[in-house]
Design a protein around this motif. Structure first.
Motif, PDB file in Angstrom:
ATOM      1  N   VAL A  37       0.830  -1.200   0.000  1.00 42.62           N
ATOM      2  CA  VAL A  37       0.000   0.000   0.000  1.00 42.62           C
ATOM      3  C   VAL A  37       0.871   1.259   0.000  1.00 42.62           C
ATOM      4  N   ARG A  38       2.018   1.171   0.623  1.00 44.37           N
ATOM      5  CA  ARG A  38       2.957   2.292   0.631  1.00 44.37           C
ATOM      6  C   ARG A  38       3.565   2.528  -0.750  1.00 44.37           C
ATOM      7  N   GLU A  90      -3.608  -0.728  -8.119  1.00 46.39           N
ATOM      8  CA  GLU A  90      -4.414  -0.430  -6.939  1.00 46.39           C
ATOM      9  C   GLU A  90      -5.889  -0.204  -7.267  1.00 46.39           C
ATOM     10  N   HIS A  95     -10.643  -1.782  -1.573  1.00 46.44           N
ATOM     11  CA  HIS A  95     -10.370  -0.672  -0.657  1.00 46.44           C
ATOM     12  C   HIS A  95     -11.364  -0.593   0.489  1.00 46.44           C
ATOM     13  N   ARG A 104      -3.910   1.885   4.436  1.00 50.48           N
ATOM     14  CA  ARG A 104      -3.978   3.161   3.713  1.00 50.48           C
ATOM     15  C   ARG A 104      -3.895   4.333   4.687  1.00 50.48           C
ATOM     16  N   SER A 108      -0.774   7.131   4.669  1.00 47.03           N
ATOM     17  CA  SER A 108      -1.181   8.389   4.049  1.00 47.03           C
ATOM     18  C   SER A 108      -0.907   9.560   4.985  1.00 47.03           C
ATOM     19  N   TYR A 113      -5.656  11.957   3.642  1.00 47.13           N
ATOM     20  CA  TYR A 113      -6.612  10.971   4.157  1.00 47.13           C
ATOM     21  C   TYR A 113      -7.939  11.631   4.519  1.00 47.13           C
TER      22      TYR A 113
END
Length: 249
Positions: A37-38, A90, A95, A104, A108, A113
């Motif tokens: 995710v990063r 992605e 999600h 996430r 973020s 976010y």
């Protein structure tokens, strides 16, 4: 050295204790999920070979395979025979999955976010309130009233306020009796926590109680137009409150 090596062998600072307490396959699942995710690997790139990952993380092949299966189920990776485990774009990830959302949030920046969460709230919450005003049952009304009363009873207890506030908004989505809204309500139980914890430090609580009360009463009175208007007002003011708290404006 594979470029993901350091990322997966080092837990994120805010989650290190939680990860350390997980069983082996869930610990690997969390480390790899955070790294993906990063953005430590681009879509189409392959994870290190299974044996290499096992050595890096000190786990068995069974634990590694379970972890990768979990990531595949969330749409993050695509294990392919003879080609390895490839990272998926992605746009194909789930999600709404609680783990993906948590990762996430963790990677973020706060402003990004919160901006995305408010976009989602503005798009869904007024409609959910409108539908709830039409579809909620007597049992839903009792639950929503109880959640609102818990907000009132929280007083100056920030933790109690946050839990009650999260429960109140989740109840609205559940009261739509539309199963496609339910995952959004569950998502907000995770995704809004940081937002509500920030908001709890502000001085606007008396106004927020009034706004939540107006929304609660409109839903219970089966007044969809009033419920929509109340939800729009609540979300709009919440956005302003957060911005003021974060940027001291």
């Amino acid at each position: 050295m594979h470029k993901i090596d350091k990322a997966v062998t080092k837990p994120a600072s805010s989650s290190g204790l939680r990860i350390a307490n997980l069983n082996p396959h869930m610990r690997v699942h969390d480390r790899l999920g955070l790294a993906l995710v990063r953005g430590d690997l681009a879509p189409g790139e392959a994870l290190p070979a299974e044996l290499q990952l096992c050595e890096m993380l000190g786990v068995s092949r069974t634990a590694m395979r379970e972890a990768v299966r979990g990531l595949a189920a969330k749409g993050l990776v695509d294990p392919r025979p003879k080609r390895g485990t490839l990272v998926r774009d992605e746009t194909l990830w789930n999600h709404l999955d609680p783990d993906v959302l948590r990762w996430r949030i963790e990677v973020s920046d706060v402003d990004s976010y919160l901006s995305k969460m408010f976009q989602l709230r503005r798009a869904t919450e007024p409609e959910a309130a409108t539908i709830a005003a039409e579809a909620a049952t007597a049992e839903d009304h009792i639950g929503l009233e109880a959640d609102f009363q818990a907000m009132v009873d929280a007083g100056d207890d920030d933790a109690a306020w946050v839990e009650a506030d999260l429960a109140f908004h989740r109840s609205i989505y559940l009261a739509t009796h539309n199963e496609f809204f339910w995952p959004i309500g569950q998502l907000f139980s995770i995704g809004l926590r940081q937002m509500f914890e920030i908001a709890a430090t502000g001085s606007h609580r008396p106004r927020a109680i009034q706004e939540h009360g107006d929304l609660c009463r409109a839903i219970i009175a089966r007044q969809p137009d009033q419920a929509r208007a109340a939800a729009l007002k609540l979300v709009g003011n919440a956005s302003s409150d957060i911005d003021r708290i974060l940027h001291k404006s």
